[in-house]
Motif scaffolding. Structure first.
Motif, PDB file in Angstrom:
ATOM      1  N   ALA A 160     -20.221 -35.238   5.669  1.00  0.00           N
ATOM      2  CA  ALA A 160     -19.790 -34.184   4.748  1.00  0.00           C
ATOM      3  C   ALA A 160     -20.797 -34.023   3.609  1.00  0.00           C
ATOM      4  O   ALA A 160     -21.086 -32.906   3.171  1.00  0.00           O
ATOM      5  CB  ALA A 160     -18.399 -34.490   4.197  1.00  0.00           C
TER       6      ALA A 160
ATOM      7  N   ARG B 128     -20.117 -23.749  -1.719  1.00  0.00           N
ATOM      8  CA  ARG B 128     -18.849 -24.495  -1.820  1.00  0.00           C
ATOM      9  C   ARG B 128     -17.732 -23.796  -1.042  1.00  0.00           C
ATOM     10  O   ARG B 128     -16.830 -24.451  -0.525  1.00  0.00           O
ATOM     11  CB  ARG B 128     -18.487 -24.719  -3.280  1.00  0.00           C
ATOM     12  CG  ARG B 128     -19.434 -25.728  -3.906  1.00  0.00           C
ATOM     13  CD  ARG B 128     -19.011 -26.325  -5.223  1.00  0.00           C
ATOM     14  NE  ARG B 128     -17.899 -25.755  -5.894  1.00  0.00           N
ATOM     15  CZ  ARG B 128     -17.982 -25.096  -7.071  1.00  0.00           C
ATOM     16  NH1 ARG B 128     -19.129 -24.932  -7.662  1.00  0.00           N
ATOM     17  NH2 ARG B 128     -16.890 -24.641  -7.640  1.00  0.00           N
TER      18      ARG B 128
ATOM     19  N   PHE C  25     -18.420 -24.789   2.516  1.00  0.00           N
ATOM     20  CA  PHE C  25     -18.096 -26.206   2.644  1.00  0.00           C
ATOM     21  C   PHE C  25     -16.582 -26.392   2.759  1.00  0.00           C
ATOM     22  O   PHE C  25     -16.107 -27.136   3.630  1.00  0.00           O
ATOM     23  CB  PHE C  25     -18.642 -26.991   1.441  1.00  0.00           C
ATOM     24  CG  PHE C  25     -18.333 -28.456   1.504  1.00  0.00           C
ATOM     25  CD1 PHE C  25     -19.093 -29.302   2.294  1.00  0.00           C
ATOM     26  CD2 PHE C  25     -17.277 -28.997   0.785  1.00  0.00           C
ATOM     27  CE1 PHE C  25     -18.802 -30.657   2.371  1.00  0.00           C
ATOM     28  CE2 PHE C  25     -16.982 -30.349   0.848  1.00  0.00           C
ATOM     29  CZ  PHE C  25     -17.745 -31.180   1.642  1.00  0.00           C
ATOM     30  N   GLY C  26     -15.839 -25.724   1.909  1.00  0.00           N
ATOM     31  CA  GLY C  26     -14.384 -25.837   1.951  1.00  0.00           C
ATOM     32  C   GLY C  26     -13.805 -25.422   3.290  1.00  0.00           C
ATOM     33  O   GLY C  26     -12.915 -26.091   3.836  1.00  0.00           O
TER      34      GLY C  26
ATOM     35  N   ILE D 263     -14.942 -28.087   6.077  1.00  0.00           N
ATOM     36  CA  ILE D 263     -14.210 -29.351   5.938  1.00  0.00           C
ATOM     37  C   ILE D 263     -12.725 -29.143   6.229  1.00  0.00           C
ATOM     38  O   ILE D 263     -12.079 -29.986   6.863  1.00  0.00           O
ATOM     39  CB  ILE D 263     -14.434 -29.971   4.542  1.00  0.00           C
ATOM     40  CG1 ILE D 263     -15.890 -30.385   4.375  1.00  0.00           C
ATOM     41  CG2 ILE D 263     -13.500 -31.153   4.307  1.00  0.00           C
ATOM     42  CD1 ILE D 263     -16.388 -31.412   5.377  1.00  0.00           C
ATOM     43  N   GLY D 264     -12.185 -28.022   5.785  1.00  0.00           N
ATOM     44  CA  GLY D 264     -10.775 -27.732   6.064  1.00  0.00           C
ATOM     45  C   GLY D 264     -10.493 -27.644   7.552  1.00  0.00           C
ATOM     46  O   GLY D 264      -9.524 -28.228   8.055  1.00  0.00           O
TER      47      GLY D 264
ATOM     48  N   THR E 120     -10.822 -31.019   9.186  1.00  0.00           N
ATOM     49  CA  THR E 120      -9.642 -31.834   8.874  1.00  0.00           C
ATOM     50  C   THR E 120      -8.468 -31.448   9.773  1.00  0.00           C
ATOM     51  O   THR E 120      -7.749 -32.320  10.271  1.00  0.00           O
ATOM     52  CB  THR E 120      -9.268 -31.692   7.386  1.00  0.00           C
ATOM     53  OG1 THR E 120     -10.367 -32.151   6.588  1.00  0.00           O
ATOM     54  CG2 THR E 120      -8.022 -32.488   7.039  1.00  0.00           C
TER      55      THR E 120
ATOM     56  N   GLY F  80      -9.332 -36.543   5.352  1.00  0.00           N
ATOM     57  CA  GLY F  80     -10.037 -35.261   5.282  1.00  0.00           C
ATOM     58  C   GLY F  80      -9.909 -34.604   3.923  1.00  0.00           C
ATOM     59  O   GLY F  80     -10.893 -34.066   3.382  1.00  0.00           O
TER      60      GLY F  80
ATOM     61  N   GLY G 172     -13.082 -33.998   1.476  1.00  0.00           N
ATOM     62  CA  GLY G 172     -13.345 -32.630   1.035  1.00  0.00           C
ATOM     63  C   GLY G 172     -13.330 -32.481  -0.470  1.00  0.00           C
ATOM     64  O   GLY G 172     -14.240 -31.880  -1.059  1.00  0.00           O
ATOM     65  N   SER G 173     -12.322 -33.035  -1.117  1.00  0.00           N
ATOM     66  CA  SER G 173     -12.225 -32.880  -2.568  1.00  0.00           C
ATOM     67  C   SER G 173     -13.282 -33.692  -3.303  1.00  0.00           C
ATOM     68  O   SER G 173     -13.889 -33.210  -4.270  1.00  0.00           O
ATOM     69  CB  SER G 173     -10.821 -33.242  -3.056  1.00  0.00           C
ATOM     70  OG  SER G 173     -10.531 -34.596  -2.793  1.00  0.00           O
TER      71      SER G 173
ATOM     72  N   SER H 102     -16.863 -32.203  -2.581  1.00  0.00           N
ATOM     73  CA  SER H 102     -16.960 -30.909  -3.256  1.00  0.00           C
ATOM     74  C   SER H 102     -17.179 -31.086  -4.759  1.00  0.00           C
ATOM     75  O   SER H 102     -18.018 -30.408  -5.366  1.00  0.00           O
ATOM     76  CB  SER H 102     -15.689 -30.097  -2.999  1.00  0.00           C
ATOM     77  OG  SER H 102     -15.778 -28.844  -3.635  1.00  0.00           O
TER      78      SER H 102
END
Length: 152
Positions: A78, A93, A96-97, A100-101, A104, A132, A136-137, A140
């Motif tokens: 990630a 971003r 990326f969100g 990754i979402g 997940t 996940g 992600g958080s 980010s």
């Protein structure tokens, strides 16, 4: 623009790679620990045989440590993804969100492709979901702090 003012220079934002990767490594450690904690809670408190037969006890077998290792690898992947996106894409971003979402969601649904019991599938889904969300958080947030703003 007034005649006396020099033209503004527009430089691309730069990424503090050391800060990004240090934070990514920390996120990887958190992901690995979440995997272990999730398995210990599942097996030790709720007696759900996640990743190992019931007779293997609270800590399970080598699968527990492989699961933790893969969670850490996911955190590092990630970070690599964030780094590439920060350097190459508009709105990194946001992409990326989404990536990754969706990854997940795939990880959360993956246990349902196995022949494990429903309880093990649900617990593994929950563990994967938590891992996940954490990756992600955390990555980010680190990526946001690693960007040096553009100069105008």
């Amino acid at each position: 623009m007034a005649m006396n003012q020099p033209p503004t220079r527009r430089l691309q934002p730069t990424v503090n790679a050391g800060r990004l990767w240090a934070g990514g490594a920390a996120a990887a450690v958190v992901a690995a620990l979440l995997a272990v904690v999730g398995i210990v809670i599942a097996r030790g408190i709720f007696d759900v045989p996640v990743l190992a037969p019931e007779g293997d006890g609270v800590w399970g077998n080598a699968s527990t440590w492989w699961y933790a290792l893969w969670a850490a690898v996911a955190g590092l992947l990630a970070t690599a993804l964030a780094h590439v996106l920060l350097l190459t894409t508009p709105q990194p971003r946001t992409f990326f969100g989404w990536i990754i979402g969706l990854a997940t969601v795939i990880a959360a649904l993956w246990p349902f492709t196995s022949d494990a019991g429903l309880d093990a599938k649900l617990v593994t889904m929950l563990i994967n979901l938590v891992i996940g969300i954490a990756i992600g958080s955390l990555v980010s947030a680190v990526a946001r702090s690693a960007v040096v703003p553009e100069i105008r």
